[in-house]
Design a protein around this motif. Sequence first.
Motif, PDB file in Angstrom:
ATOM      1  N   LYS A   1       0.831  -1.214   0.000  1.00 24.30           N
ATOM      2  CA  LYS A   1       0.000   0.000   0.000  1.00 24.30           C
ATOM      3  C   LYS A   1       0.859   1.255   0.000  1.00 24.30           C
ATOM      4  CE  LYS A   1      -3.900  -2.197   2.220  1.00 24.30           C
ATOM      5  NZ  LYS A   1      -4.760  -2.279   3.392  1.00 24.30           N
ATOM      6  N   ALA A   2       2.064   1.128   0.544  1.00 21.53           N
ATOM      7  CA  ALA A   2       2.994   2.264   0.577  1.00 21.53           C
ATOM      8  C   ALA A   2       3.780   2.394  -0.721  1.00 21.53           C
ATOM      9  CB  ALA A   2       3.946   2.123   1.758  1.00 21.53           C
ATOM     10  N   GLY A   3       3.555   1.493  -1.674  1.00 21.90           N
ATOM     11  CA  GLY A   3       4.234   1.570  -2.963  1.00 21.90           C
ATOM     12  C   GLY A   3       5.567   0.856  -3.038  1.00 21.90           C
ATOM     13  N   ARG A   4       5.931   0.109  -1.996  1.00 24.99           N
ATOM     14  CA  ARG A   4       7.198  -0.645  -2.013  1.00 24.99           C
ATOM     15  C   ARG A   4       6.973  -2.014  -2.625  1.00 24.99           C
ATOM     16  NH1 ARG A   4       8.185   0.324   3.990  1.00 24.99           N
ATOM     17  NH2 ARG A   4       8.092  -1.926   4.000  1.00 24.99           N
ATOM     18  N   ARG A   5       7.986  -2.470  -3.362  1.00 25.81           N
ATOM     19  CA  ARG A   5       7.918  -3.817  -3.940  1.00 25.81           C
ATOM     20  C   ARG A   5       8.089  -4.863  -2.846  1.00 25.81           C
ATOM     21  NH1 ARG A   5      10.526  -5.390  -9.330  1.00 25.81           N
ATOM     22  NH2 ARG A   5      11.294  -6.944  -7.911  1.00 25.81           N
ATOM     23  N   ARG A   6       7.307  -5.928  -2.965  1.00 30.37           N
ATOM     24  CA  ARG A   6       7.483  -7.058  -2.055  1.00 30.37           C
ATOM     25  C   ARG A   6       6.941  -8.316  -2.723  1.00 30.37           C
ATOM     26  NH1 ARG A   6       3.521  -5.479   2.860  1.00 30.37           N
ATOM     27  NH2 ARG A   6       1.615  -5.248   1.672  1.00 30.37           N
ATOM     28  N   LYS A   7       7.513  -9.435  -2.290  1.00 28.54           N
ATOM     29  CA  LYS A   7       7.119 -10.725  -2.849  1.00 28.54           C
ATOM     30  C   LYS A   7       5.891 -11.247  -2.143  1.00 28.54           C
ATOM     31  CE  LYS A   7      10.788 -13.457  -4.858  1.00 28.54           C
ATOM     32  NZ  LYS A   7      11.771 -14.505  -4.647  1.00 28.54           N
ATOM     33  N   GLN A   8       4.954 -11.723  -2.935  1.00 29.93           N
ATOM     34  CA  GLN A   8       3.767 -12.397  -2.425  1.00 29.93           C
ATOM     35  C   GLN A   8       3.940 -13.890  -2.692  1.00 29.93           C
ATOM     36  OE1 GLN A   8       1.788  -9.718  -0.669  1.00 29.93           O
ATOM     37  NE2 GLN A   8       0.221 -11.015  -1.495  1.00 29.93           N
ATOM     38  N   TYR A   9       3.564 -14.696  -1.753  1.00 24.71           N
ATOM     39  CA  TYR A   9       3.675 -16.147  -1.897  1.00 24.71           C
ATOM     40  C   TYR A   9       2.284 -16.756  -1.976  1.00 24.71           C
ATOM     41  CZ  TYR A   9       8.520 -15.411  -0.723  1.00 24.71           C
ATOM     42  OH  TYR A   9       9.811 -14.981  -0.742  1.00 24.71           O
ATOM     43  N   SER A  10       2.139 -17.731  -2.873  1.00 25.57           N
ATOM     44  CA  SER A  10       0.872 -18.445  -3.007  1.00 25.57           C
ATOM     45  C   SER A  10       1.165 -19.936  -3.082  1.00 25.57           C
ATOM     46  CB  SER A  10       0.104 -17.972  -4.240  1.00 25.57           C
ATOM     47  OG  SER A  10       0.857 -18.197  -5.406  1.00 25.57           O
ATOM     48  N   ILE A  11       0.228 -20.717  -2.601  1.00 21.50           N
ATOM     49  CA  ILE A  11       0.377 -22.173  -2.619  1.00 21.50           C
ATOM     50  C   ILE A  11      -0.031 -22.691  -4.003  1.00 21.50           C
ATOM     51  CG2 ILE A  11      -1.938 -22.587  -1.693  1.00 21.50           C
ATOM     52  CD1 ILE A  11      -0.690 -24.913  -0.046  1.00 21.50           C
ATOM     53  N   THR A  12       0.706 -23.689  -4.490  1.00 26.15           N
ATOM     54  CA  THR A  12       0.403 -24.304  -5.781  1.00 26.15           C
ATOM     55  C   THR A  12      -0.454 -25.549  -5.564  1.00 26.15           C
ATOM     56  OG1 THR A  12       2.346 -25.731  -5.689  1.00 26.15           O
ATOM     57  CG2 THR A  12       2.648 -23.544  -6.714  1.00 26.15           C
ATOM     58  N   GLU A  13      -0.916 -26.132  -6.654  1.00 30.83           N
ATOM     59  CA  GLU A  13      -1.679 -27.383  -6.528  1.00 30.83           C
ATOM     60  C   GLU A  13      -0.808 -28.473  -5.903  1.00 30.83           C
ATOM     61  OE1 GLU A  13      -4.936 -28.057  -6.833  1.00 30.83           O
ATOM     62  OE2 GLU A  13      -5.060 -25.886  -7.066  1.00 30.83           O
ATOM     63  N   GLU A  14       0.452 -28.509  -6.286  1.00 28.26           N
ATOM     64  CA  GLU A  14       1.366 -29.489  -5.679  1.00 28.26           C
ATOM     65  C   GLU A  14       1.514 -29.223  -4.180  1.00 28.26           C
ATOM     66  OE1 GLU A  14       5.829 -31.335  -6.405  1.00 28.26           O
ATOM     67  OE2 GLU A  14       4.962 -29.987  -7.890  1.00 28.26           O
ATOM     68  N   GLY A  15       1.550 -27.945  -3.817  1.00 26.48           N
ATOM     69  CA  GLY A  15       1.618 -27.574  -2.407  1.00 26.48           C
ATOM     70  C   GLY A  15       0.369 -27.968  -1.648  1.00 26.48           C
ATOM     71  N   ARG A  16      -0.794 -27.838  -2.298  1.00 28.87           N
ATOM     72  CA  ARG A  16      -2.045 -28.256  -1.658  1.00 28.87           C
ATOM     73  C   ARG A  16      -2.054 -29.762  -1.417  1.00 28.87           C
ATOM     74  NH1 ARG A  16      -5.413 -24.160  -1.076  1.00 28.87           N
ATOM     75  NH2 ARG A  16      -5.237 -22.379  -2.474  1.00 28.87           N
ATOM     76  N   GLY A  17      -1.504 -30.518  -2.354  1.00 29.10           N
ATOM     77  CA  GLY A  17      -1.396 -31.963  -2.173  1.00 29.10           C
ATOM     78  C   GLY A  17      -0.477 -32.309  -1.016  1.00 29.10           C
ATOM     79  N   ALA A  18       0.662 -31.612  -0.937  1.00 29.44           N
ATOM     80  CA  ALA A  18       1.592 -31.835   0.171  1.00 29.44           C
ATOM     81  C   ALA A  18       0.951 -31.450   1.492  1.00 29.44           C
ATOM     82  CB  ALA A  18       2.874 -31.026  -0.053  1.00 29.44           C
TER      83      ALA A  18
END
Length: 120
Positions: free
Chosen positions: A70-87
Amino acid sequence: MHNGKCLVAASATTLVLGILGDGDLHGYAIIKRVGELSDGDLRWNEGMLYPLLHRLERLGYLQASWGLSKAGRRRKQYSITEEGRGALAQRQKQWAIVADALRQAWETSRPTTETKPGWA
């Protein structure tokens, strides 16, 4: 409360996958969520989290993308994959077995320390 490193290490992958199962987050938000879920008893830091996130990304369990805060700084977002959901599903089954065994062991023994109501 002091939590053993082995217990934290054993549960970290499952906890992160479970948290990201609810939606995409950046690292600081994951750390904050761990604290919220444990009522402050688990205190993670960046040095513990980011190597785990990178490992889960290499395994194909997570996907990272760059976004803006929201402050305009770059940052990494992480999301779970289908393989991650299986794990995650597999690990949830494993942890359910461990939790059930602990529950049964504790029901038949006298507690030596105070436990939190509703745990396990």
